[in-house]
Design a protein around this motif. Structure first.
Motif, PDB file in Angstrom:
ATOM      1  N   GLU A  95     -60.661  50.627  58.366  1.00 24.68           N
ATOM      2  CA  GLU A  95     -61.826  49.808  58.076  1.00 24.68           C
ATOM      3  C   GLU A  95     -62.206  49.866  56.603  1.00 24.68           C
ATOM      4  OE1 GLU A  95     -64.550  47.007  58.636  1.00 24.68           O
ATOM      5  OE2 GLU A  95     -63.075  47.700  60.113  1.00 24.68           O
ATOM      6  N   GLY A  96     -62.031  51.020  55.960  1.00 31.16           N
ATOM      7  CA  GLY A  96     -62.356  51.128  54.544  1.00 31.16           C
ATOM      8  C   GLY A  96     -61.452  50.255  53.686  1.00 31.16           C
ATOM      9  N   ILE A  97     -60.155  50.270  53.946  1.00 31.56           N
ATOM     10  CA  ILE A  97     -59.207  49.440  53.192  1.00 31.56           C
ATOM     11  C   ILE A  97     -59.437  47.966  53.519  1.00 31.56           C
ATOM     12  CG2 ILE A  97     -56.778  48.951  52.794  1.00 31.56           C
ATOM     13  CD1 ILE A  97     -57.843  51.630  51.677  1.00 31.56           C
ATOM     14  N   ARG A  98     -59.768  47.698  54.769  1.00 29.42           N
ATOM     15  CA  ARG A  98     -60.053  46.311  55.147  1.00 29.42           C
ATOM     16  C   ARG A  98     -61.224  45.763  54.329  1.00 29.42           C
ATOM     17  NH1 ARG A  98     -63.059  43.439  58.986  1.00 29.42           N
ATOM     18  NH2 ARG A  98     -61.947  41.598  59.782  1.00 29.42           N
ATOM     19  N   ARG A  99     -62.246  46.591  54.118  1.00 27.07           N
ATOM     20  CA  ARG A  99     -63.387  46.153  53.308  1.00 27.07           C
ATOM     21  C   ARG A  99     -62.977  45.908  51.859  1.00 27.07           C
ATOM     22  NH1 ARG A  99     -66.345  49.973  56.483  1.00 27.07           N
ATOM     23  NH2 ARG A  99     -66.102  51.541  54.839  1.00 27.07           N
ATOM     24  N   VAL A 100     -62.077  46.734  51.333  1.00 31.56           N
ATOM     25  CA  VAL A 100     -61.575  46.535  49.967  1.00 31.56           C
ATOM     26  C   VAL A 100     -60.886  45.175  49.847  1.00 31.56           C
ATOM     27  CG1 VAL A 100     -59.846  47.323  48.288  1.00 31.56           C
ATOM     28  CG2 VAL A 100     -61.351  48.980  49.401  1.00 31.56           C
ATOM     29  N   LEU A 101     -60.048  44.859  50.816  1.00 28.55           N
ATOM     30  CA  LEU A 101     -59.320  43.585  50.794  1.00 28.55           C
ATOM     31  C   LEU A 101     -60.270  42.402  50.926  1.00 28.55           C
ATOM     32  CD1 LEU A 101     -56.397  44.698  53.130  1.00 28.55           C
ATOM     33  CD2 LEU A 101     -56.147  44.081  50.713  1.00 28.55           C
ATOM     34  N   LEU A 102     -61.224  42.501  51.828  1.00 26.21           N
ATOM     35  CA  LEU A 102     -62.138  41.379  52.048  1.00 26.21           C
ATOM     36  C   LEU A 102     -63.084  41.184  50.866  1.00 26.21           C
ATOM     37  CD1 LEU A 102     -63.001  41.765  55.847  1.00 26.21           C
ATOM     38  CD2 LEU A 102     -61.481  40.092  54.764  1.00 26.21           C
ATOM     39  N   ARG A 103     -63.464  42.281  50.216  1.00 27.24           N
ATOM     40  CA  ARG A 103     -64.322  42.135  49.039  1.00 27.24           C
ATOM     41  C   ARG A 103     -63.574  41.437  47.912  1.00 27.24           C
ATOM     42  NH1 ARG A 103     -68.909  40.558  47.464  1.00 27.24           N
ATOM     43  NH2 ARG A 103     -69.271  41.070  45.275  1.00 27.24           N
ATOM     44  N   ALA A 104     -62.313  41.797  47.717  1.00 33.26           N
ATOM     45  CA  ALA A 104     -61.515  41.109  46.706  1.00 33.26           C
ATOM     46  C   ALA A 104     -61.375  39.630  47.053  1.00 33.26           C
ATOM     47  CB  ALA A 104     -60.136  41.759  46.587  1.00 33.26           C
ATOM     48  N   ALA A 105     -61.166  39.335  48.333  1.00 28.77           N
ATOM     49  CA  ALA A 105     -61.041  37.945  48.755  1.00 28.77           C
ATOM     50  C   ALA A 105     -62.318  37.164  48.478  1.00 28.77           C
ATOM     51  CB  ALA A 105     -60.689  37.875  50.246  1.00 28.77           C
ATOM     52  N   GLU A 106     -63.477  37.794  48.694  1.00 28.94           N
ATOM     53  CA  GLU A 106     -64.739  37.113  48.427  1.00 28.94           C
ATOM     54  C   GLU A 106     -64.877  36.770  46.947  1.00 28.94           C
ATOM     55  OE1 GLU A 106     -67.034  35.921  50.373  1.00 28.94           O
ATOM     56  OE2 GLU A 106     -66.007  36.567  52.184  1.00 28.94           O
ATOM     57  N   GLU A 107     -64.457  37.674  46.070  1.00 30.41           N
ATOM     58  CA  GLU A 107     -64.549  37.379  44.644  1.00 30.41           C
ATOM     59  C   GLU A 107     -63.558  36.300  44.242  1.00 30.41           C
ATOM     60  OE1 GLU A 107     -64.450  40.905  42.278  1.00 30.41           O
ATOM     61  OE2 GLU A 107     -66.379  41.613  43.033  1.00 30.41           O
ATOM     62  N   GLU A 108     -62.425  36.225  44.939  1.00 26.80           N
ATOM     63  CA  GLU A 108     -61.477  35.140  44.659  1.00 26.80           C
ATOM     64  C   GLU A 108     -62.085  33.780  45.024  1.00 26.80           C
ATOM     65  OE1 GLU A 108     -59.064  35.966  42.997  1.00 26.80           O
ATOM     66  OE2 GLU A 108     -58.440  37.990  43.544  1.00 26.80           O
ATOM     67  N   VAL A 109     -63.002  33.761  45.992  1.00 20.65           N
ATOM     68  CA  VAL A 109     -63.682  32.512  46.334  1.00 20.65           C
ATOM     69  C   VAL A 109     -64.508  32.020  45.152  1.00 20.65           C
ATOM     70  CG1 VAL A 109     -65.449  31.469  47.813  1.00 20.65           C
ATOM     71  CG2 VAL A 109     -63.718  32.937  48.814  1.00 20.65           C
ATOM     72  N   ASP A 110     -65.152  32.944  44.438  1.00 19.06           N
ATOM     73  CA  ASP A 110     -65.881  32.551  43.230  1.00 19.06           C
ATOM     74  C   ASP A 110     -64.925  31.893  42.241  1.00 19.06           C
ATOM     75  OD1 ASP A 110     -68.170  33.673  44.285  1.00 19.06           O
ATOM     76  OD2 ASP A 110     -67.979  35.544  43.181  1.00 19.06           O
ATOM     77  N   HIS A 111     -63.765  32.502  42.055  1.00 20.93           N
ATOM     78  CA  HIS A 111     -62.778  31.944  41.123  1.00 20.93           C
ATOM     79  C   HIS A 111     -62.348  30.545  41.558  1.00 20.93           C
ATOM     80  CE1 HIS A 111     -61.446  36.350  40.067  1.00 20.93           C
ATOM     81  NE2 HIS A 111     -62.719  36.101  39.800  1.00 20.93           N
ATOM     82  N   LEU A 112     -62.140  30.390  42.856  1.00 24.51           N
ATOM     83  CA  LEU A 112     -61.771  29.071  43.383  1.00 24.51           C
ATOM     84  C   LEU A 112     -62.810  28.021  42.996  1.00 24.51           C
ATOM     85  CD1 LEU A 112     -60.553  29.774  47.036  1.00 24.51           C
ATOM     86  CD2 LEU A 112     -59.210  28.725  45.215  1.00 24.51           C
ATOM     87  N   ALA A 113     -64.076  28.368  43.210  1.00 24.57           N
ATOM     88  CA  ALA A 113     -65.151  27.418  42.921  1.00 24.57           C
ATOM     89  C   ALA A 113     -65.206  27.090  41.436  1.00 24.57           C
ATOM     90  CB  ALA A 113     -66.487  27.986  43.389  1.00 24.57           C
ATOM     91  N   TRP A 114     -65.064  28.094  40.581  1.00 31.97           N
ATOM     92  CA  TRP A 114     -65.118  27.855  39.134  1.00 31.97           C
ATOM     93  C   TRP A 114     -63.975  26.960  38.676  1.00 31.97           C
ATOM     94  CZ3 TRP A 114     -65.546  33.794  37.852  1.00 31.97           C
ATOM     95  CH2 TRP A 114     -66.764  34.277  38.358  1.00 31.97           C
ATOM     96  N   CYS A 115     -62.763  27.239  39.179  1.00 31.03           N
ATOM     97  CA  CYS A 115     -61.611  26.406  38.797  1.00 31.03           C
ATOM     98  C   CYS A 115     -61.785  24.978  39.299  1.00 31.03           C
ATOM     99  CB  CYS A 115     -60.319  27.007  39.346  1.00 31.03           C
ATOM    100  SG  CYS A 115     -59.792  28.533  38.549  1.00 31.03           S
TER     101      CYS A 115
END
Length: 229
Positions: A95-115
């Motif tokens: 669960e801890g590693i899963r949270r790391v992956l999902l948090r990174a994915a959420e920040e990639e969504v910001d990048h998607l929106a900016w691009c």
């Protein structure tokens, strides 16, 4: 007739409450993929370029096309990273590693929106092949998740390392006076460095050389295609 079924006087939940299963998670991921691809997925942080201004330097037609091609490549890269991390998280049992992956994915969504916003400003569009990139990366994430936590994080670290290199190259290739694109790319690069170091701090294992080489080859194919299509 006895009382209707439901919570008792103490508010206890009924015994028949359905628990979410693997099918629910798969359907949720399918819905999210659709929102990512159509640009409606929600994001958190404001665009680092800020609001457009009449004082922003004008770009020539050739400069606009070149900047749009680079930002389209960056958008595809974020599509791939988003799908990779969510594919990894889907089957991750830690669960801890899963949270790391999902948090990174959420920040990639910001990048998607900016691009996407910058592409709109440049009167351009995302890659027409985004569904293909998403599906392929999500599948790779599912495979990577079965390699164990160290290699799972190793995929994340190597992905971010290669993305950093691409973004540094784009900072050199963008028109010098395209300040809006540069602000976005700079912030993205800083975030990717943070994702890489987070993966390394959690025990990422170096990937075998053939795997790193295959990732670079696929990245080269993606960037060459996305620049135009």
């Amino acid at each position: 007739m006895g009382p209707a079924a439901g919570p008792d006087a103490r508010g206890a939940a009924p015994a028949w409450r359905r628990r979410a299963g693997r099918l629910d998670a798969i359907l949720a991921e399918a819905g999210r993929a659709l929102r990512v691809l159509d640009g409606t997925v929600s994001h958190e942080r404001a665009n680092p370029a800020g609001p457009a201004s009449a004082d922003d330097p004008a770009l020539s037609d050739a400069e606009s096309r070149h900047a749009a091609g680079l930002m389209r490549v960056n958008h595809v890269g974020e599509i791939c990273a988003q799908a990779l991390y969510r594919g990894q998280a889907l089957l991750c049992r830690d669960e801890g590693i899963r949270r790391v992956l999902l948090r990174a994915a959420e920040e990639e969504v910001d990048h998607l929106a900016w691009c996407r916003q910058r592409l709109d400003e440049l009167h351009s569009r995302p890659s027409l092949l985004n569904p293909l990139w998403y599906a392929g990366s999500f599948g790779l994430g599912l495979v990577a998740s079965r390699a164990g936590i160290p290699y799972n994080l190793g995929f994340m670290a190597e992905t971010e390392r290669q993305v950093e290199e691409h973004l540094d190259g784009h900072l050199n290739a963008l028109p010098d006076h395209d300040r809006r694109s540069r602000r976005i790319v700079t912030r993205m690069r800083d975030d990717e460095i943070g994702h890489r170091t987070t993966a390394e701090d959690h025990g990422a294992a170096p990937l075998p050389a053939p795997v790193r080489g295959a990732m670079r080859l696929m990245s080269r194919i993606m960037t060459t295609t996305a620049y135009r299509i």
